[in-house]
Design a protein around this motif. Structure first.
Motif, PDB file in Angstrom:
ATOM      1  N   ARG A 317       7.560 -45.534 -19.207  1.00 23.04           N
ATOM      2  CA  ARG A 317       8.768 -46.239 -18.339  1.00 23.04           C
ATOM      3  C   ARG A 317       9.443 -47.304 -19.018  1.00 23.04           C
ATOM      4  O   ARG A 317      10.727 -47.771 -18.941  1.00 23.04           O
ATOM      5  N   GLN A 318       8.646 -47.993 -19.864  1.00 20.72           N
ATOM      6  CA  GLN A 318       9.046 -49.193 -20.780  1.00 20.72           C
ATOM      7  C   GLN A 318       9.640 -48.772 -22.163  1.00 20.72           C
ATOM      8  O   GLN A 318      10.177 -49.837 -22.661  1.00 20.72           O
ATOM      9  N   GLY A 319       9.870 -47.616 -22.237  1.00 21.42           N
ATOM     10  CA  GLY A 319      10.562 -47.049 -23.420  1.00 21.42           C
ATOM     11  C   GLY A 319       9.713 -46.687 -24.708  1.00 21.42           C
ATOM     12  O   GLY A 319      10.387 -46.453 -25.533  1.00 21.42           O
ATOM     13  N   ALA A 320       8.438 -46.695 -24.591  1.00 16.62           N
ATOM     14  CA  ALA A 320       7.490 -46.484 -25.815  1.00 16.62           C
ATOM     15  C   ALA A 320       7.739 -44.932 -25.824  1.00 16.62           C
ATOM     16  O   ALA A 320       7.784 -44.137 -24.841  1.00 16.62           O
ATOM     17  N   ILE A 321       7.579 -44.571 -27.210  1.00 14.87           N
ATOM     18  CA  ILE A 321       7.497 -43.082 -27.598  1.00 14.87           C
ATOM     19  C   ILE A 321       6.240 -42.502 -27.780  1.00 14.87           C
ATOM     20  O   ILE A 321       5.431 -43.255 -28.642  1.00 14.87           O
ATOM     21  N   ILE A 322       5.725 -41.956 -26.749  1.00 17.34           N
ATOM     22  CA  ILE A 322       4.185 -41.448 -26.944  1.00 17.34           C
ATOM     23  C   ILE A 322       3.904 -40.011 -26.620  1.00 17.34           C
ATOM     24  O   ILE A 322       4.575 -39.734 -25.654  1.00 17.34           O
ATOM     25  N   ASP A 323       3.228 -39.439 -27.603  1.00 16.51           N
ATOM     26  CA  ASP A 323       2.985 -37.957 -27.392  1.00 16.51           C
ATOM     27  C   ASP A 323       1.533 -37.809 -26.968  1.00 16.51           C
ATOM     28  O   ASP A 323       0.631 -38.309 -27.639  1.00 16.51           O
ATOM     29  N   LEU A 324       1.394 -37.214 -25.862  1.00 19.05           N
ATOM     30  CA  LEU A 324       0.311 -36.887 -25.068  1.00 19.05           C
ATOM     31  C   LEU A 324      -0.140 -35.445 -25.039  1.00 19.05           C
ATOM     32  O   LEU A 324       0.525 -34.736 -24.835  1.00 19.05           O
ATOM     33  N   HIS A 325      -1.578 -35.297 -25.271  1.00 15.42           N
ATOM     34  CA  HIS A 325      -1.964 -34.145 -25.376  1.00 15.42           C
ATOM     35  C   HIS A 325      -3.501 -34.086 -24.749  1.00 15.42           C
ATOM     36  O   HIS A 325      -4.321 -34.948 -25.384  1.00 15.42           O
ATOM     37  N   HIS A 326      -3.842 -33.052 -23.706  1.00 17.61           N
ATOM     38  CA  HIS A 326      -5.185 -33.168 -23.246  1.00 17.61           C
ATOM     39  C   HIS A 326      -5.753 -31.983 -23.123  1.00 17.61           C
ATOM     40  O   HIS A 326      -4.995 -30.865 -23.144  1.00 17.61           O
ATOM     41  N   GLU A 327      -6.864 -31.526 -23.026  1.00 20.52           N
ATOM     42  CA  GLU A 327      -7.852 -30.378 -22.845  1.00 20.52           C
ATOM     43  C   GLU A 327      -8.050 -29.897 -21.768  1.00 20.52           C
ATOM     44  O   GLU A 327      -9.079 -29.117 -21.340  1.00 20.52           O
ATOM     45  N   GLY A 328      -7.224 -30.232 -20.424  1.00 23.05           N
ATOM     46  CA  GLY A 328      -7.696 -30.003 -19.267  1.00 23.05           C
ATOM     47  C   GLY A 328      -8.295 -30.968 -18.390  1.00 23.05           C
ATOM     48  O   GLY A 328      -8.371 -32.098 -19.005  1.00 23.05           O
TER      49      GLY A 328
END
Length: 441
Positions: A317-328
């Motif tokens: 929401r603050q404009g950061a570019i973050i790629d998120l991945h989790h395994e459940g």
């Protein structure tokens, strides 16, 4: 010798219960082996030889009686007496001759004992057949006018006490082993409870219901653990209260200084004083954040990936570019607010110094891992441990946009360690820095 020792260590049980039972079972097995050796080497051998000599003596008596009374009617009477009184089925075959073949070696101990007895008591050519019939041994003796064939029960050559002894030995061994297992399991249970309590306390969980029990030494260890836990909790509480108190007390003079500068208006050096006061306020806020990290928040069952999602969403929401991945879903006991603060500090550092951030959450065995990778400048390997020290900044300026007061990583590691985990800094495959958070389940 070293290889033998390593091999024995691999074979030995790893648990306390298994090793304790091994200590009990080994002497028991040695006792059984020694008893069996003594029994078979002396008692059983002696009894078997005496039984064989008794059977050979009965055969010798039949032969001598037939030689003394050679008549047909007397022979029938002698064979009838042998069947009724000696349990020997004796049959005389007139004119028959034993095969002219060398006598084979005895096939077993009983046959060998009978052969020795026949050589001693009968002293005539004979053959022993203990294999053809299941319950009887056939003994053929060459006489001057024919062959005497005798069918003797095999039970006359061994004693039933052999089986009684074996069954009694095995039965008592199993009974004693069962009793030892029951008692040792009760003793080991208290050690396991102590280990579980220490593990829970190391993960920051409440262990207020732990009570010392078991043997005296185990109770002493449990009491020492309770004292250690109380001292650690008291020290943490005192440190938290001290940090919170100092930080709160510093706010009052800082407020007065800001007010005094505002009243004084423009003057030489005011800009530098404003910067000093602003830095002191940031340090006070850092103190308070550090104190809150040791607060009284209680652990609760939480979903770690969902918690990471919330932290990442705040930065997005603050404009950061973050790629998120989790395994459940990864459910585990956490202090959600504290853990969110720790992950926020780590992700915030990556966002501040890098253009792109990758966050991964997953399970590695019995450990949950959170990886925060970035493509920034990274941290030199020889300074990665140093940045965890309070108020340590690699960026030397006092610009708030390029760094805080140097407590972010300190707070993050402190919170993760109260959960029983660890924070490690490594080279990222993306070219920057990787922060690895390991949390035991």
């Amino acid at each position: 010798m070293t290889q033998l020792g390593t091999w024995l260590k691999r074979l030995a049980p790893q648990g306390l219960l298994g090793r304790s039972l091994l200590i009990i079972v080994m002497p028991l097995v040695v006792l059984q082996l020694v008893s069996a050796y003594v029994f078979y080497g002396s008692h059983w051998e002696t009894v078997a030889k005496r039984l064989a000599k008794g059977l050979a003596g009965d055969i010798g008596s039949i032969i001598e009686s037939m030689r003394t009374f050679p008549g047909e009617s007397e022979r029938r009477l002698i064979l009838s007496i042998a069947a009724n009184k000696m349990e020997l089925d004796a049959r005389f075959q007139a004119g028959t001759i034993l095969p002219n073949q060398p006598r084979g070696a005895p096939s077993g101990f009983l046959e060998r004992a009978l052969a020795e007895a026949m050589d001693e008591r009968v002293q005539r050519p004979y053959r022993i057949d203990a294999e053809t019939l299941e319950r009887e041994v056939v003994i053929r003796v060459q006489l001057s006018d024919g062959m005497l064939e005798i069918f003797a029960p095999k039970k006359r050559l061994f004693s039933s006490t052999t089986y009684v002894f074996i069954l009694w030995m095995l039965g008592t061994a199993m009974l004693l082993f069962g009793i030892a297992t029951l008692f040792m399991r009760n003793q080991v249970r208290s050690v396991r409870k102590l280990a579980v309590a220490a593990d829970r306390f190391g993960k920051g969980q409440d262990v207020a219901d732990f009570k010392p029990e078991g043997a005296r030494e185990v109770r002493q260890a449990a009491q020492a653990f309770n004292l250690m836990r109380s001292r650690i909790q008291r020290q943490i509480q005192q440190r938290t209260e001290m940090l919170a108190g100092v930080s709160h007390d510093l706010r009052t003079p800082l407020t007065r200084m800001k007010l005094q500068l505002a009243i004084m208006g423009d003057m030489e050096g005011r800009a530098e004083l404003d910067e000093d006061i602003a830095e002191m306020e940031r340090m006070v806020e850092g103190y308070l954040a550090f104190a809150r990290g040791e607060g009284s928040e209680q652990p609760e069952q939480a979903d770690l990936p969902a918690l990471v999602d919330e932290v990442v969403a705040r930065f997005r929401r603050q404009g950061a570019i973050i790629d998120l991945h989790h395994e459940g879903e990864i459910a585990m006991p956490l202090r959600p607010d504290s853990m969110a603060r720790a992950l926020g500090n780590l992700i915030g550092n990556a966002v501040r110094y890098a253009g792109h951030v990758w966050v991964r959450v997953g399970l590695r065995g019995d450990t949950a891992e959170v990886l925060v990778d970035d493509d920034g400048p990274g941290i030199p390997p020889d300074r990665r441990e140093e940045v965890f020290k309070p108020f340590t900044r690699l960026e030397s300026s006092r610009n708030l946009a390029t760094g805080g007061v140097g407590l972010g990583l300190t707070i993050a590691r402190d919170i993760v360690r109260t959960h029983g985990g660890e924070v490690l800094l490594e080279d990222s495959p993306l070219g920057g820095l990787r922060a690895r958070v390991r949390l035991p389940l």
